[in-house]
Design an enzyme around this catalytic site. Sequence first.
Site, PDB file in Angstrom:
ATOM      1  CB  CYS A  22      -0.936   0.015   1.207  1.00  0.00           C
ATOM      2  SG  CYS A  22      -2.009   1.471   1.210  1.00  0.00           S
ATOM      3  CB  CYS A  45      -0.462   2.617   4.338  1.00  0.00           C
ATOM      4  SG  CYS A  45      -2.282   2.582   4.449  1.00  0.00           S
TER       5      CYS A  45
END
Length: 179
Positions: free
Chosen positions: A134, A137
Amino acid sequence: MPELGLDTLKAALPEYAKDTKLNLGSVLGNGQLPEQQLWGTALACAIAAGNATVTAELAAEATDRLKPEVVRAAKAAASIMAMNNVYYRAKHLIGDPEYQSLPAGLRMTVIGRPGVDKVDFELWCLAVSAVNGCGTCLESHEKTLREAGVPRGTVHDALRIAAVVTAAATTLSAEQALG
């Protein structure tokens, strides 16, 4: 004396994964991070990587080295980031900027009150985000760590742990599936 934890994990890796075995030894066995950061990162990444053998062996070693509240927080980092990584990666991949303005509406209180040093928890979240792929993130947790004064070398070490733990998990999953 029987092998435990990291030694058992390295012994379980097949010959073709010699690089992974050596890297596990150097990254975890001779790591530069303080013990809590190193083994919390290893445990959170093992859980995220999803192989039972890797998780069990690194958890055995981590629980010998860490206080119970640290083990609990590393597990919490893997759990919360499993949710967040799917959610934020999906919003990013859809590519429609309107999704960015929608609130998550997901409970994430453990990030604000992890029960351990906030920097350690952020480091574990960053490493799990690397395992789960991700970018949103990764950027967010790296920014938080850098704003807290964490050097790039620490972030780099956590990413190396994420990489070798995931490689071990991938290898052992393949071996278990292929017999």
